[in-house]
Design a protein around this motif. Structure first.
Motif, PDB file in Angstrom:
ATOM      1  N   GLY A   7      29.326  90.319  12.472  1.00  0.00           N
ATOM      2  CA  GLY A   7      30.430  90.345  11.512  1.00  0.00           C
ATOM      3  C   GLY A   7      31.823  90.255  12.110  1.00  0.00           C
ATOM      4  N   VAL A   8      31.927  89.746  13.329  1.00  0.00           N
ATOM      5  CA  VAL A   8      33.250  89.568  13.939  1.00  0.00           C
ATOM      6  C   VAL A   8      34.047  88.533  13.139  1.00  0.00           C
ATOM      7  CG1 VAL A   8      34.397  88.629  16.006  1.00  0.00           C
ATOM      8  CG2 VAL A   8      32.487  90.260  16.235  1.00  0.00           C
ATOM      9  N   LYS A   9      35.325  88.833  12.901  1.00  0.00           N
ATOM     10  CA  LYS A   9      36.157  87.958  12.067  1.00  0.00           C
ATOM     11  C   LYS A   9      36.645  86.722  12.837  1.00  0.00           C
ATOM     12  CE  LYS A   9      39.219  86.870   8.818  1.00  0.00           C
ATOM     13  NZ  LYS A   9      38.855  86.422   7.484  1.00  0.00           N
ATOM     14  N   ALA A  10      37.016  86.954  14.114  1.00  0.00           N
ATOM     15  CA  ALA A  10      37.623  85.857  14.874  1.00  0.00           C
ATOM     16  C   ALA A  10      37.325  86.010  16.352  1.00  0.00           C
ATOM     17  CB  ALA A  10      39.132  85.842  14.658  1.00  0.00           C
ATOM     18  N   VAL A  11      37.272  84.883  17.053  1.00  0.00           N
ATOM     19  CA  VAL A  11      37.193  84.927  18.514  1.00  0.00           C
ATOM     20  C   VAL A  11      38.469  84.322  19.069  1.00  0.00           C
ATOM     21  CG1 VAL A  11      34.694  84.988  18.777  1.00  0.00           C
ATOM     22  CG2 VAL A  11      35.838  82.792  18.512  1.00  0.00           C
ATOM     23  N   ILE A  12      38.939  84.910  20.174  1.00  0.00           N
ATOM     24  CA  ILE A  12      40.189  84.472  20.791  1.00  0.00           C
ATOM     25  C   ILE A  12      39.822  83.752  22.088  1.00  0.00           C
ATOM     26  CG2 ILE A  12      42.440  85.211  21.655  1.00  0.00           C
ATOM     27  CD1 ILE A  12      41.882  87.907  20.103  1.00  0.00           C
ATOM     28  N   CYS A  13      40.033  82.448  22.110  1.00  0.00           N
ATOM     29  CA  CYS A  13      39.586  81.636  23.249  1.00  0.00           C
ATOM     30  C   CYS A  13      40.786  81.143  24.052  1.00  0.00           C
ATOM     31  CB  CYS A  13      38.811  80.414  22.752  1.00  0.00           C
ATOM     32  SG  CYS A  13      37.436  80.823  21.675  1.00  0.00           S
ATOM     33  N   ALA A  14      40.615  81.130  25.370  1.00  0.00           N
ATOM     34  CA  ALA A  14      41.651  80.553  26.230  1.00  0.00           C
ATOM     35  C   ALA A  14      41.257  79.135  26.640  1.00  0.00           C
ATOM     36  CB  ALA A  14      41.864  81.414  27.464  1.00  0.00           C
ATOM     37  N   SER A  15      39.972  78.942  26.927  1.00  0.00           N
ATOM     38  CA  SER A  15      39.481  77.633  27.352  1.00  0.00           C
ATOM     39  C   SER A  15      39.223  76.755  26.123  1.00  0.00           C
ATOM     40  CB  SER A  15      38.185  77.823  28.138  1.00  0.00           C
ATOM     41  OG  SER A  15      37.449  76.630  28.133  1.00  0.00           O
ATOM     42  N   LEU A  16      39.762  75.537  26.122  1.00  0.00           N
ATOM     43  CA  LEU A  16      39.519  74.636  24.987  1.00  0.00           C
ATOM     44  C   LEU A  16      38.053  74.272  24.875  1.00  0.00           C
ATOM     45  CD1 LEU A  16      42.596  72.267  25.015  1.00  0.00           C
ATOM     46  CD2 LEU A  16      41.984  73.976  23.307  1.00  0.00           C
ATOM     47  N   PHE A  17      37.367  74.269  26.036  1.00  0.00           N
ATOM     48  CA  PHE A  17      35.932  73.992  26.000  1.00  0.00           C
ATOM     49  C   PHE A  17      35.216  75.073  25.181  1.00  0.00           C
ATOM     50  CE2 PHE A  17      32.500  76.166  28.393  1.00  0.00           C
ATOM     51  CZ  PHE A  17      31.421  75.466  27.870  1.00  0.00           C
ATOM     52  N   ILE A  18      35.572  76.346  25.395  1.00  0.00           N
ATOM     53  CA  ILE A  18      34.919  77.424  24.636  1.00  0.00           C
ATOM     54  C   ILE A  18      35.329  77.354  23.168  1.00  0.00           C
ATOM     55  CG2 ILE A  18      34.727  79.930  24.349  1.00  0.00           C
ATOM     56  CD1 ILE A  18      34.833  80.219  27.361  1.00  0.00           C
ATOM     57  N   ALA A  19      36.615  77.067  22.919  1.00  0.00           N
ATOM     58  CA  ALA A  19      37.069  76.946  21.526  1.00  0.00           C
ATOM     59  C   ALA A  19      36.262  75.869  20.803  1.00  0.00           C
ATOM     60  CB  ALA A  19      38.553  76.607  21.495  1.00  0.00           C
ATOM     61  N   GLN A  20      36.079  74.739  21.454  1.00  0.00           N
ATOM     62  CA  GLN A  20      35.321  73.647  20.826  1.00  0.00           C
ATOM     63  C   GLN A  20      33.854  74.021  20.657  1.00  0.00           C
ATOM     64  OE1 GLN A  20      36.315  69.742  22.592  1.00  0.00           O
ATOM     65  NE2 GLN A  20      37.184  69.460  20.545  1.00  0.00           N
ATOM     66  N   LYS A  21      33.333  74.775  21.600  1.00  0.00           N
ATOM     67  CA  LYS A  21      31.936  75.230  21.507  1.00  0.00           C
ATOM     68  C   LYS A  21      31.745  76.075  20.246  1.00  0.00           C
ATOM     69  CE  LYS A  21      27.959  75.683  23.631  1.00  0.00           C
ATOM     70  NZ  LYS A  21      27.176  74.458  23.776  1.00  0.00           N
ATOM     71  N   VAL A  22      32.693  77.014  20.026  1.00  0.00           N
ATOM     72  CA  VAL A  22      32.593  77.872  18.838  1.00  0.00           C
ATOM     73  C   VAL A  22      32.700  77.012  17.577  1.00  0.00           C
ATOM     74  CG1 VAL A  22      33.502  79.879  17.615  1.00  0.00           C
ATOM     75  CG2 VAL A  22      33.661  79.782  20.120  1.00  0.00           C
ATOM     76  N   LEU A  23      33.647  76.079  17.566  1.00  0.00           N
ATOM     77  CA  LEU A  23      33.823  75.221  16.386  1.00  0.00           C
ATOM     78  C   LEU A  23      32.571  74.383  16.125  1.00  0.00           C
ATOM     79  CD1 LEU A  23      37.501  74.070  17.041  1.00  0.00           C
ATOM     80  CD2 LEU A  23      36.719  75.520  15.149  1.00  0.00           C
ATOM     81  N   ALA A  24      31.975  73.873  17.208  1.00  0.00           N
ATOM     82  CA  ALA A  24      30.794  73.009  17.051  1.00  0.00           C
ATOM     83  C   ALA A  24      29.606  73.791  16.500  1.00  0.00           C
ATOM     84  CB  ALA A  24      30.432  72.384  18.399  1.00  0.00           C
ATOM     85  N   LEU A  25      29.565  75.088  16.784  1.00  0.00           N
ATOM     86  CA  LEU A  25      28.454  75.901  16.274  1.00  0.00           C
ATOM     87  C   LEU A  25      28.613  76.201  14.784  1.00  0.00           C
ATOM     88  CD1 LEU A  25      27.974  78.344  19.280  1.00  0.00           C
ATOM     89  CD2 LEU A  25      26.290  76.716  18.411  1.00  0.00           C
ATOM     90  N   ASN A  26      29.801  75.846  14.255  1.00  0.00           N
ATOM     91  CA  ASN A  26      30.029  75.961  12.813  1.00  0.00           C
ATOM     92  C   ASN A  26      29.766  77.378  12.302  1.00  0.00           C
ATOM     93  OD1 ASN A  26      30.958  74.685  10.612  1.00  0.00           O
ATOM     94  ND2 ASN A  26      28.955  73.916   9.922  1.00  0.00           N
TER      95      ASN A  26
END
Ligand code: SF4
Length: 399
Positions: free
Chosen positions: A89-108
């Motif tokens: 139930g985490v609301k948001a993740v705070i990413c520094a690496s764009l690779f990780i940010a995109q990974k989270v987005l891709a997992l939808n």
């Protein structure tokens, strides 16, 4: 217009609960993996779930940092970890690496992706670039003035988060290898040894030119931006971030409570008088043991925003104890710093009211012995009082 979010740090579940109880709309934490504070973190997935459940009961939310800049060996298990965070139930993740940010987005997932301050985002085109990638919120670099933030806010339409309180880097956040160089501890993988705060001699070529009695540091004063909150609200910033996942319970309670009341007063009255602002500043800074300044909010930081001479930190014994429980007209206190007969104790909880009591005597919880000096840190004592003091109140020195 939605109300601005007050976002607080927490290094463990106990501090998370205090941050929520004292008024944080959201709390950011780092898990044991993929976080800049992973070494010091106590947050296993089960603890994150407990934190989410507690926060949600108060209408608050949990953000989790996945903000290390990973090497190949660091990314094993990343996908499972992201899905675990969503599942609890985490609301948001705070990413520094764009690779990780995109990974989270891709997992939808259902989680928002926030871009960490480590990306040093300082202009509206960069914000728009990240927005186009699907990032929900950008945490601005600390290196912007209030005027620059206002201009940027006129040009962007995604959530913006701004730092308002806590430690500053003397380099651009996340772009410092001082700690790596001096201690082999990687600041971008959670190991910063705060080398900028150490004591240094000053050399001219190979000649020491500093006074041996007066060593120098490269440290910044901590940020305190109460005077700019009204403008940040007016600019429609989404979230105000307090820094300090390593800070104490007392610090979290004091700083969160102070900004909570300041923000609420601005919303209630539409303005803040100078006297009221000074009152809130005096409350917020009760927990500080380091000098504070306005960082970049006013201008480029100058001599007054740095600590060139070491040992500018003052040890405060302001924090006297914490109320662990109430039983009828008795309260059980965990002692933190010395107090004795005749001292004025101030008790505060989440509300603005402060209860004052002149200390007479206490009963030691382990022996029932009557004592007039409480000087054993972490010892427990009972005090009788009819004042409206509850569990999880804190005690500070009164005048
Ligand atoms: S050494 Fe100082 S300036 Fe560098 S990352 Fe650490 S706190 Fe920031």
């Amino acid at each position: 217009m939605r109300k601005i979010e007050l976002l607080a740090p927490a290094g463990d579940l106990e501090r998370l609960k205090i941050a929520v109880m004292y008024g944080a709309d959201a709390v950011f934490i780092g898990g044991k993996r993929f976080s800049l504070r992973s070494r010091a973190s106590n947050f296993e997935i089960a603890d994150i779930k407990a934190g989410v459940d507690f926060a949600n009961k108060y209408g608050s939310e949990i953000h989790v940092t996945i903000n290390m800049l990973p090497h190949d060996g660091d990314i094993v298990g990343l996908e499972e970890y992201i899905l675990d965070l969503e599942a609890v139930g985490v609301k948001a993740v705070i990413c520094a690496s764009l690779f990780i940010a995109q990974k989270v987005l891709a997992l939808n997932t259902s989680m928002e992706v926030h871009l960490s301050t480590q990306q040093s985002t300082l202009n509206h085109l960069a914000v728009q670039f990240y927005a186009d990638l699907g990032i929900k919120r950008v945490v601005l670099g600390r290196e912007l003035s209030i005027g620059q933030i206002e201009n940027l806010m006129d040009k962007v339409d995604i959530d913006i988060e701004a730092f308002i309180h806590g430690g500053m880097c003397s380099n651009y956040s996340g772009r410092c290898t001082l700690s790596n160089f001096m201690t082999l501890r990687d600041a971008n993988r959670g190991g910063c040894a705060q080398s900028c705060r150490w004591s240094y001699e000053v050399f001219d070529k190979d000649q020491v030119i500093s006074d041996p009695e007066v060593l120098y540091s490269q440290s910044s004063k901590d940020l305190m931006s109460a005077a700019y909150i009204k403008r940040l609200i007016a600019a429609n910033v989404a979230s105000l971030k307090i820094e300090g996942r390593m800070k104490s319970l007392y610090y979290i309670a004091t700083v969160v409570r102070g900004y909570r009341h300041l923000i609420d007063e601005i919303y209630a009255k539409g303005e803040i008088s100078e006297a009221a602002l000074n009152y809130h500043i005096s409350e917020i800074t009760r927990a500080e043991n380091r000098p504070v300044a306005s960082g970049f909010y006013e201008n480029e930081p100058g001599v007054d925003e740095h600590i060139y001479r070491v040992h500018a930190e003052r040890v405060t014994h302001d924090f006297l104890g914490r109320v662990l429980e109430r039983d009828g007209n008795k309260i059980l206190i965990e002692v933190r710093n010395k107090f004795e007969k005749g001292d004025i104790l101030e008790f505060f909880g989440p509300s603005q009211k402060v209860e004052k009591l002149e200390f007479d005597y206490a009963l030691a919880a382990d022996s029932n012995e009557e004592i007039t000096i409480c000087n054993q840190p972490m010892s427990k004592v009972w005090i009788e009082t009819d004042l409206a003091i509850a569990e999880d109140f804190f005690i500070r020195k009164g005048d």
